[in-house]
Design a protein around this motif. Sequence first.
Motif, mmCIF file in Angstrom:
data_model
loop_
_atom_site.group_PDB
_atom_site.id
_atom_site.type_symbol
_atom_site.label_atom_id
_atom_site.label_comp_id
_atom_site.label_asym_id
_atom_site.label_seq_id
_atom_site.Cartn_x
_atom_site.Cartn_y
_atom_site.Cartn_z
ATOM 1 N N ARG A 298 -4.682 9.857 -24.484
ATOM 2 C CA ARG A 298 -3.823 10.962 -24.065
ATOM 3 C C ARG A 298 -5.075 11.889 -23.171
ATOM 4 N N LEU A 299 -6.294 11.738 -23.311
ATOM 5 C CA LEU A 299 -7.144 12.388 -22.503
ATOM 6 C C LEU A 299 -7.118 12.468 -21.162
ATOM 7 N N CYS A 300 -6.593 11.372 -20.487
ATOM 8 C CA CYS A 300 -6.468 11.189 -19.039
ATOM 9 C C CYS A 300 -5.429 11.718 -18.347
ATOM 10 N N ILE A 301 -4.852 12.768 -18.788
ATOM 11 C CA ILE A 301 -3.631 13.349 -18.508
ATOM 12 C C ILE A 301 -4.044 13.943 -17.179
ATOM 13 N N VAL A 302 -2.920 13.703 -16.061
ATOM 14 C CA VAL A 302 -3.026 14.525 -14.819
ATOM 15 C C VAL A 302 -1.666 15.099 -14.417
ATOM 16 N N GLU A 303 -1.853 16.283 -13.596
ATOM 17 C CA GLU A 303 -0.216 16.583 -12.997
ATOM 18 C C GLU A 303 0.089 16.194 -11.920
ATOM 19 N N ILE A 304 1.370 15.604 -11.536
ATOM 20 C CA ILE A 304 1.926 14.881 -10.554
ATOM 21 C C ILE A 304 2.955 15.829 -10.239
ATOM 22 N N THR A 305 3.090 16.012 -8.774
ATOM 23 C CA THR A 305 4.532 16.857 -8.218
ATOM 24 C C THR A 305 5.152 15.642 -7.543
ATOM 25 N N LYS A 306 6.430 15.535 -7.838
ATOM 26 C CA LYS A 306 7.157 14.603 -7.282
ATOM 27 C C LYS A 306 8.687 15.112 -6.906
ATOM 28 N N ARG A 307 8.897 14.983 -5.612
ATOM 29 C CA ARG A 307 10.328 15.467 -5.182
ATOM 30 C C ARG A 307 10.374 17.172 -5.570
ATOM 31 N N GLY A 308 9.122 17.990 -5.666
ATOM 32 C CA GLY A 308 9.177 19.136 -5.921
ATOM 33 C C GLY A 308 8.933 19.500 -7.545
ATOM 34 N N ARG A 309 9.090 18.514 -8.183
ATOM 35 C CA ARG A 309 9.212 18.772 -9.775
ATOM 36 C C ARG A 309 7.771 18.139 -10.383
ATOM 37 N N THR A 310 7.112 19.165 -11.008
ATOM 38 C CA THR A 310 5.716 18.946 -11.721
ATOM 39 C C THR A 310 6.166 18.457 -13.078
ATOM 40 N N LYS A 311 5.167 17.465 -13.188
ATOM 41 C CA LYS A 311 5.079 16.854 -14.694
ATOM 42 C C LYS A 311 3.748 16.573 -14.997
ATOM 43 N N VAL A 312 3.420 16.272 -16.467
ATOM 44 C CA VAL A 312 2.338 15.886 -16.881
ATOM 45 C C VAL A 312 2.383 14.499 -17.106
ATOM 46 N N ALA B 71 0.410 4.167 -8.960
ATOM 47 C CA ALA B 71 0.404 4.817 -7.612
ATOM 48 C C ALA B 71 1.626 4.855 -7.347
ATOM 49 N N GLU B 72 2.219 5.985 -6.565
ATOM 50 C CA GLU B 72 3.485 6.140 -5.986
ATOM 51 C C GLU B 72 3.243 6.672 -4.601
ATOM 52 N N GLU B 73 4.388 6.474 -3.773
ATOM 53 C CA GLU B 73 4.386 7.035 -2.521
ATOM 54 C C GLU B 73 4.619 8.396 -2.273
ATOM 55 N N GLY B 74 3.799 9.233 -2.005
ATOM 56 C CA GLY B 74 4.269 10.477 -1.735
ATOM 57 C C GLY B 74 3.997 11.693 -2.601
ATOM 58 N N ILE B 75 3.591 11.090 -3.847
ATOM 59 C CA ILE B 75 3.339 11.942 -4.751
ATOM 60 C C ILE B 75 2.145 12.809 -4.764
ATOM 61 N N MET C 55 0.718 -1.341 -0.023
ATOM 62 C CA MET C 55 -0.033 -0.052 -0.009
ATOM 63 C C MET C 55 1.025 1.221 0.071
ATOM 64 N N VAL C 56 0.517 2.310 -0.793
ATOM 65 C CA VAL C 56 1.356 3.529 -0.855
ATOM 66 C C VAL C 56 0.302 4.658 -0.529
ATOM 67 N N LYS C 57 0.675 5.557 -0.071
ATOM 68 C CA LYS C 57 -0.172 6.849 0.321
ATOM 69 C C LYS C 57 0.266 8.211 -0.745
ATOM 70 N N PHE C 58 -0.492 8.731 -1.086
ATOM 71 C CA PHE C 58 -0.242 10.071 -1.868
ATOM 72 C C PHE C 58 -1.466 10.884 -1.813
ATOM 73 N N THR C 59 -1.436 12.388 -2.211
ATOM 74 C CA THR C 59 -2.425 13.108 -2.402
ATOM 75 C C THR C 59 -3.003 13.053 -3.806
ATOM 76 N N LEU C 60 -4.338 13.081 -3.529
ATOM 77 C CA LEU C 60 -5.129 13.140 -4.871
ATOM 78 C C LEU C 60 -6.022 14.463 -4.774
ATOM 79 N N ASN C 61 -5.950 15.422 -5.452
ATOM 80 C CA ASN C 61 -6.630 16.836 -5.168
ATOM 81 C C ASN C 61 -6.731 17.283 -3.948
ATOM 82 N N GLY C 62 -5.620 17.295 -3.237
ATOM 83 C CA GLY C 62 -5.580 17.619 -2.151
ATOM 84 C C GLY C 62 -5.878 16.826 -0.897
ATOM 85 N N LYS C 63 -6.294 15.819 -1.325
ATOM 86 C CA LYS C 63 -6.886 14.510 -0.200
ATOM 87 C C LYS C 63 -5.720 13.317 -0.127
ATOM 88 N N THR C 64 -5.501 12.874 1.148
ATOM 89 C CA THR C 64 -4.637 11.908 1.090
ATOM 90 C C THR C 64 -5.429 10.636 0.707
#
Lengths: 137, 599
Positions: B46-60, B68-72, B1-10
């Motif tokens: 490619r319609l399902c694109i989302v923005e992720i922030t991992k270690r301070g860097r943001t990418k699409v 799913a990844e821990e901490g993103i 199991m991994v934890k990450f935030t999705l639209n502000g919610k964990t």
Amino acid sequence: MADFEPKIVGILCNWCSYAGADLAGTSRLKYPENIRIIKVPCSGRVNPLFIIKCFQQEGIDGVLVSGCHPGDCHYTTGNYYARRKFALMNKMLDFMGIEKGRVQFSWVSGGEGAKWAKVVEKVVADIKKLGPFTKFK
Amino acid sequence: MVKFTLNGKTVEAEESKTILQVATDAGIKIPTLCYHPAIEPYGGCRLCIVEITKRGRTKVVVSCIYLAEEGIEVKTDTEKIIRSRQTILKLLLARCPESKKLKEIAEQLGVASTHFRISDQSKEKRKNCILCGLCVRVCNEVMKVGAIGFVNRGFKKFIGTPYDSESDACIGCGACQIVCPTSSVDPQEVCEEEIKIIPSEYNMGLEARGANYVPFPQAVPKTPAIDKKYCLYYQSDGERCGACEKVCPRGAVKYGQEDKIVEEKIGTIIVATGYDQYDPIAYEEYGYGKYKDVITGLHYERIVNAAGPTGGHIVRPSDHKEPKKVVWIQCVGSRDEAKGISYCSRFCCMYTAKQAILLKDHCPESDAYVFYMDIRAPGKDYEEFVKKAQEFYGVKYIRGRVSRIYEKNGLLVVKGADTLAGIQLEIEADLVVLASAAVAQGDAIEFAQKLHIPYNADNFYTELHPKLGPCETVTGGVFLAGSCQFPKDIPDSVAMASGASSKAMTILAHDELEIEPVIAKVNEEICSGCLTCKDICAYSAIAGKEIKNRKTGELINVVAEVNSSLCHGCGACTATCRSGSIDLDGFTNEQLFDEIAIL
């Protein structure tokens, strides 16, 4: 002989043939009045002695035993035992000198009022041909 | 199991899940065209694109393939993402401007039009195809067929078979059509053989159903069942498909399950097996089975049903057009001793009136004709209902029979007689509805034999007494409800079912069971203990009883003993007993001999 009216005993199972005879009555079907009905719970209840007893009786010329169709017995298997018993009994009746046709068997269900009327007509016609039964008397 | 935030919610998720799956489970909608839970994700549209922030860097990233990844930190609806999605959609729209599905998504994303050059689609075979490849992958990976693939490259790319000819590899399963997001696939264009649908039994074959389906909307339990006869997974021994197992979020589909016989101990049985519709194919003059627009009352019932295959729109089965003239023919099979059944099916007059009224309600311009023998409307407000159909709705009732129906210029010519006016009639109808007779179920006899209940000459189950025992049967504890006893309309069936269930519950509510006093009894003094009666008893009511010396305990004799609560009183044992030691209360040998003696 022409105006000979036989007296026939009908031994009927309660669930099918008796109900069928009842239906013939409520449907206002006409059939010969030569038959007198004795109700038994099941054709398996019919002891062969009942049939012999009928022939000892003054004025009785024939017997009809009727039960549920094979597979339809209210008590699951009663009519199968009856069928086996009567298959053996037919031979004994022959040995005793009771002509074929005096004792008849039929399967009439509770819904077959018309069939019951037909069966009685046939049995009466058969026994009329054989004439009065006098042997044991 | 991994934890990450999705639209502000964990959120917490399994590592094997993609962001799209996690978001869908969390109720966040991400638009997608090329994703299907039964097929490995591919990232095509490619319609399902989302923005992720991992270690301070943001990418699409593409969420359908990104695990799913821990901490993103995932955001699904930032301005950048929405703008990108709009651009992607505009590109897709430039390719397929006609697609309904794309227009639908465009509306959701606020895209009014595309500024890209709209491609010339006039020569394209599959106009709405967005080349997502879902059909190719389902054919290859899931169905293990591989009949279709991408042809050419670049602008000339399209989906088709080798040499773009009808394929002999295609099995006609239709999976490509089902998964296609833009409904641009017609498997019949691909398949060499004619594709056969599975007709829906519940909708009278007016619609197709899947091999995995809920038999009818009110089914209890309302769970889908797999029809092994049609299921490709079972037909190919597990090689093909298996999509329902992958799609089911509860993991409820298990192919290894076998049919099993469940044994339950029950107190009472209510038989409510219903009736069947008489097949009017025997009446050749009506052309049922020959003309598509000659249907039975049940077909019409499905057509007019809001939940039915046409959504309640009254249309002809042949061309799906609204009918202008509809003819009902009553008593098809009923009251016809020569060809059909002798009895009156009892509810056809009323449903014909209802169906004609519904036609007038749905299509007020149409004409309704009813050919009848007699109107039988015996019930509360029934006569008034038929009068309403005739006078208020203007349904034309014609007393007489129809002699022939034939097709002419796409219409059905109904030739009949009006015996009240004494004239011959010819009606050019669009649709003919046959009020086919109600008959007993095909396996009624077999089932009656299992339950030991009697049936009449028409195979309807017989009640205990026509007046005093309408819900009971001669077999204790077995009750009847509804049309298995005789054709009944809804109020009568409901009334009878209420009666039968009350009777059934009454038995169960008592601590003691009342039985008939007709029971076998043993005369222990003369019983030899041969126990022939034990073998003959169908209810296992007879057993051996040991008689012992009271002082010494020494075994004196074994005799038969009747269990009075098991004994049904058939008397088979009495006729079998050689010593005459077993007798039947109520029908004793003595009684029966006396009955004979007085004749």
